[in-house]
Design an enzyme around this catalytic site. Structure first.
Site, PDB file in Angstrom:
ATOM      1  N   GLU A 218       0.888  -1.170   0.000  1.00  8.28           N
ATOM      2  CA  GLU A 218       0.000   0.000   0.000  1.00  8.28           C
ATOM      3  C   GLU A 218       0.922   1.215   0.000  1.00  8.28           C
ATOM      4  OE1 GLU A 218      -3.308  -0.074  -0.133  1.00  8.28           O
ATOM      5  OE2 GLU A 218      -3.581  -2.226   0.079  1.00  8.28           O
ATOM      6  N   CYS A 252      -2.219   9.649   2.309  1.00 16.34           N
ATOM      7  CA  CYS A 252      -1.716   9.097   1.039  1.00 16.34           C
ATOM      8  C   CYS A 252      -2.632   9.397  -0.129  1.00 16.34           C
ATOM      9  CB  CYS A 252      -1.518   7.598   1.179  1.00 16.34           C
ATOM     10  SG  CYS A 252      -2.995   6.771   1.780  1.00 16.34           S
TER      11      CYS A 252
HETATM   12  P1  NAD Z   1       8.138   4.337   5.632  1.00 14.37           P
HETATM   13  O1  NAD Z   1       8.378   3.580   4.390  1.00 14.37           O
HETATM   14  O2  NAD Z   1       9.184   5.255   6.120  1.00 14.37           O
HETATM   15  O3  NAD Z   1       7.799   3.362   6.877  1.00 14.37           O
HETATM   16  C1  NAD Z   1       6.736   2.433   6.910  1.00 14.37           C
HETATM   17  C2  NAD Z   1       7.110   1.259   7.797  1.00 14.37           C
HETATM   18  O4  NAD Z   1       8.260   0.592   7.285  1.00 14.37           O
HETATM   19  C3  NAD Z   1       7.489   1.679   9.223  1.00 14.37           C
HETATM   20  O5  NAD Z   1       6.892   0.747  10.119  1.00 14.37           O
HETATM   21  C4  NAD Z   1       9.001   1.589   9.232  1.00 14.37           C
HETATM   22  O6  NAD Z   1       9.560   1.358  10.492  1.00 14.37           O
HETATM   23  C5  NAD Z   1       9.241   0.429   8.310  1.00 14.37           C
HETATM   24  N1  NAD Z   1      10.591   0.461   7.741  1.00 14.37           N
HETATM   25  C6  NAD Z   1      11.311   1.564   7.400  1.00 14.37           C
HETATM   26  N2  NAD Z   1      12.508   1.198   6.888  1.00 14.37           N
HETATM   27  C7  NAD Z   1      12.546  -0.145   6.909  1.00 14.37           C
HETATM   28  C8  NAD Z   1      13.524  -1.100   6.507  1.00 14.37           C
HETATM   29  N3  NAD Z   1      14.700  -0.753   5.986  1.00 14.37           N
HETATM   30  N4  NAD Z   1      13.215  -2.427   6.657  1.00 14.37           N
HETATM   31  C9  NAD Z   1      12.034  -2.791   7.167  1.00 14.37           C
HETATM   32  N5  NAD Z   1      11.069  -1.928   7.579  1.00 14.37           N
HETATM   33  C10 NAD Z   1      11.321  -0.616   7.454  1.00 14.37           C
HETATM   34  O7  NAD Z   1       6.790   5.062   5.301  1.00 14.37           O
HETATM   35  P2  NAD Z   1       6.221   6.352   5.992  1.00 14.37           P
HETATM   36  O8  NAD Z   1       7.114   7.507   5.744  1.00 14.37           O
HETATM   37  O9  NAD Z   1       5.871   6.002   7.406  1.00 14.37           O
HETATM   38  O10 NAD Z   1       4.876   6.568   5.148  1.00 14.37           O
HETATM   39  C11 NAD Z   1       4.721   7.588   4.205  1.00 14.37           C
HETATM   40  C12 NAD Z   1       4.417   7.008   2.850  1.00 14.37           C
HETATM   41  O11 NAD Z   1       3.432   6.011   2.948  1.00 14.37           O
HETATM   42  C13 NAD Z   1       3.876   8.018   1.854  1.00 14.37           C
HETATM   43  O12 NAD Z   1       4.442   7.790   0.595  1.00 14.37           O
HETATM   44  C14 NAD Z   1       2.384   7.669   1.801  1.00 14.37           C
HETATM   45  O13 NAD Z   1       1.750   8.036   0.610  1.00 14.37           O
HETATM   46  C15 NAD Z   1       2.412   6.201   2.000  1.00 14.37           C
HETATM   47  N6  NAD Z   1       1.155   5.761   2.554  1.00 14.37           N
HETATM   48  C16 NAD Z   1       0.393   4.929   1.829  1.00 14.37           C
HETATM   49  C17 NAD Z   1      -0.824   4.516   2.330  1.00 14.37           C
HETATM   50  C18 NAD Z   1      -1.715   3.597   1.572  1.00 14.37           C
HETATM   51  O14 NAD Z   1      -2.674   3.125   2.159  1.00 14.37           O
HETATM   52  N7  NAD Z   1      -1.455   3.293   0.312  1.00 14.37           N
HETATM   53  C19 NAD Z   1      -1.244   4.954   3.580  1.00 14.37           C
HETATM   54  C20 NAD Z   1      -0.418   5.800   4.293  1.00 14.37           C
HETATM   55  C21 NAD Z   1       0.791   6.182   3.795  1.00 14.37           C
END
Ligand code: NAD
Length: 461
Positions: A218, A252
């Site tokens: 997502e 998002c």
């Molecule tokens: P992110 O990718 O920084 O983090 C998301 C999750 O991944 C966190 O739990 C984080 O700890 C984990 N993570 C980070 N690095 C990792 C690694 N190297 N290995 C394993 N896990 C890791 O995302 P964010 O900044 O929290 O979210 C923002 C983004 O998410 C935006 O692009 C937004 O559009 C998108 N988003 C999408 C939806 C959807 O439903 N499609 C909903 C909300 C946000």
């Protein structure tokens, strides 16, 4: 990790093994067991609503109404939907049989995957953890949840609530950042469910490939909002503001930028400026969420180049960023190169609708597309030109609050669907089952074949 977060008592490998053992115990095969867990989850959320709202305030300064509506109420509504419909959704689906298999009885059963990993982001840290989690539980899985380290207070509340509601091993919450995320990805989960940015999404997709497990991504992207010549600005402007500045644009599916006929650009900018002034220009505290951290705050400020209209005052030490319009944005502006994910709205003018449509068709498919027009043919023309995970005509975000509509992206905005029935289907797989009976076979391919082929070719075609 922030000191407000609760540290996880167990390591990723132990969490996985415990979850696997729980799933293997067979308890979750019973629909009554799953429904009881959902009833307890609903009761715990109702009881702890104040603590949840306080955590969301601490993490993101979310206005109470936004936090309650989009996180608490949203999740409660989905639990209630599952409680009402789960038995129906889980019923095996009877199908027919080819005549040469008869007599037989065939059906499709929905089976749990086993142990699933759910990784959640910080922007709706409660909803985006629990909406997939409740679907996974309803599907009969054991779950390991990793909430975002950037919303540590909410992660703490989730850990507390889920620890009370679920038996050990059924649902395990592991708090922490990328290091815990990476360690989790070494475990052979049966399904990986990730919500967040594209870069990390690729890491989850690679891990899933290594384990030959399905993955749901997502992701995000820039969601365009296209206004046509015949748009009703008086109705469109408040709808756009409500969708864009909810959670300070950290959504998002928020409209990322506006495409408007050049002839309407000034009128649009004036109307949206005036209404923004009324709702965000005066009084404190503002009903506007904070920017999650200083890194994002600086990133957002750096996107504000060229002409900028700021509404009200910033409070940068408190990470409160006042709404901003970029009223004469151009395609090559920095704000048009990355997902904004904040309270800034570029407005790009166009002369002929076909020009932005051709441009957008070349770009990665967004999670959502918004089109405003009185003419159904124009709306369909826009939707037909730009693929996207979802579409909302004449409004924004509303498609995603309907639990009867599957939610998810396409292409660069992700893969897989959830919410309501789509969530149940994502967290279960279809098992085909055929049962034959103890009667003599009238059809069997057993050598010697003799003249059977002639008979088959005549009768089976
Ligand atoms: P992110 O990718 O920084 O983090 C998301 C999750 O991944 C966190 O739990 C984080 O700890 C984990 N993570 C980070 N690095 C990792 C690694 N190297 N290995 C394993 N896990 C890791 O995302 P964010 O900044 O929290 O979210 C923002 C983004 O998410 C935006 O692009 C937004 O559009 C998108 N988003 C999408 C939806 C959807 O439903 N499609 C909903 C909300 C946000």
């Amino acid at each position: 990790m922030d000191e407000t977060s609760t540290s996880s008592p167990i390591d990723p490998a132990t969490a996985f093994l415990r979850a696997r053992a729980f799933h293997l115990s067979g308890k979750t095969r019973d629909l009554g067991f799953r429904l009881d867990a959902l009833v307890r989850l609903e009761a715990a959320i109702v009881k702890k609503t104040d603590a949840i709202l306080a955590a969301l305030d601490l993490d993101l300064g979310k206005p109470g109404l936004e936090a309650w509506l989009a996180e608490v109420h949203f999740v409660l509504t989905e639990i209630r939907l599952f409680r009402k419909r789960l038995r129906r959704w889980a019923k095996p689906r009877r199908v027919g049989n080819p005549f040469f298999v008869l007599p037989a009885r065939s059906e499709v059963r929905r089976e749990s995957y086993g142990v699933v990993l759910i990784a959640a982001p910080w922007n709706y840290p409660f909803q985006l953890s629990l909406s997939p989690l409740l679907a996974a539980v309803a599907g009969g899985n054991a779950v390991v949840l990793k909430p975002s380290e950037l919303a540590p207070a909410t992660a703490g509340v989730l850990q507390e609530i889920l620890g009370e509601v679920f038996e050990p091993g059924h649902v395990t919450v592991l708090t922490g950042g990328p290091e815990i995320g990476s360690a989790l990805l070494e475990q052979p989960f049966d399904l990986f469910f990730y919500t967040g940015g594209e870069r990390v999404g690729r890491i989850y997709a690679r891990a899933a490939a290594d384990h030959l497990a399905p993955v749901v991504l997502e992701l995000g992207g820039k969601c365009p909002c296209v206004l046509a010549e015949d748009v009703d600005l008086d109705l469109a402007v408040p709808r756009i503001i409500s969708a864009k500045w909810f959670n300070a644009g950290q959504t998002c599916i928020a409209p990322d930028y506006i495409l408007v006929p050049e002839s309407l650009r000034e009128a649009f900018v004036e109307k949206i400026r005036a209404l923004l002034e009324r709702v965000y220009g005066t009084g404190r505290p503002l009903d506007l969420a904070r920017i999650v951290n200083d890194g994002h705050l600086q990133r957002l400020l750096s996107l504000c180049q060229g002409k900028v209209i700021r509404i009200g005052e910033d409070d940068l030490p408190a990470r409160l960023l006042a709404p901003r319009l970029l009223p004469a944005a151009r395609w090559d502006d920095p704000a048009m190169h990355e997902e904004i994910f904040g309270p800034i709205l570029p407005v790009v003018g166009y002369d002929d609708l076909e020009e932005p449509l051709a441009r957008l068709a070349e770009k990665p498919a967004p999670l959502a597309l918004y089109a405003f027009s009185r003419d159904p043919a124009t709306l369909e023309r826009i939707a037909g030109a730009i693929p996207s995970g979802s579409v909302c005509f004449n409004d924004a975000v509303k498609q995603a609050v309907n639990l009867q509509l599957p939610f998810g992206g396409v292409g660069a905005s992700g893969m897989g669907r959830y919410r309501g029935r789509a969530g149940f289907e994502t967290f279960t797989w279809e098992r085909s089952v055929t049962r034959r009976y103890w009667v003599k076979d009238f059809f069997l391919t057993l050598p010697p074949y003799g003249k059977t082929l002639d008979w088959m070719r005549r009768w089976m075609k």
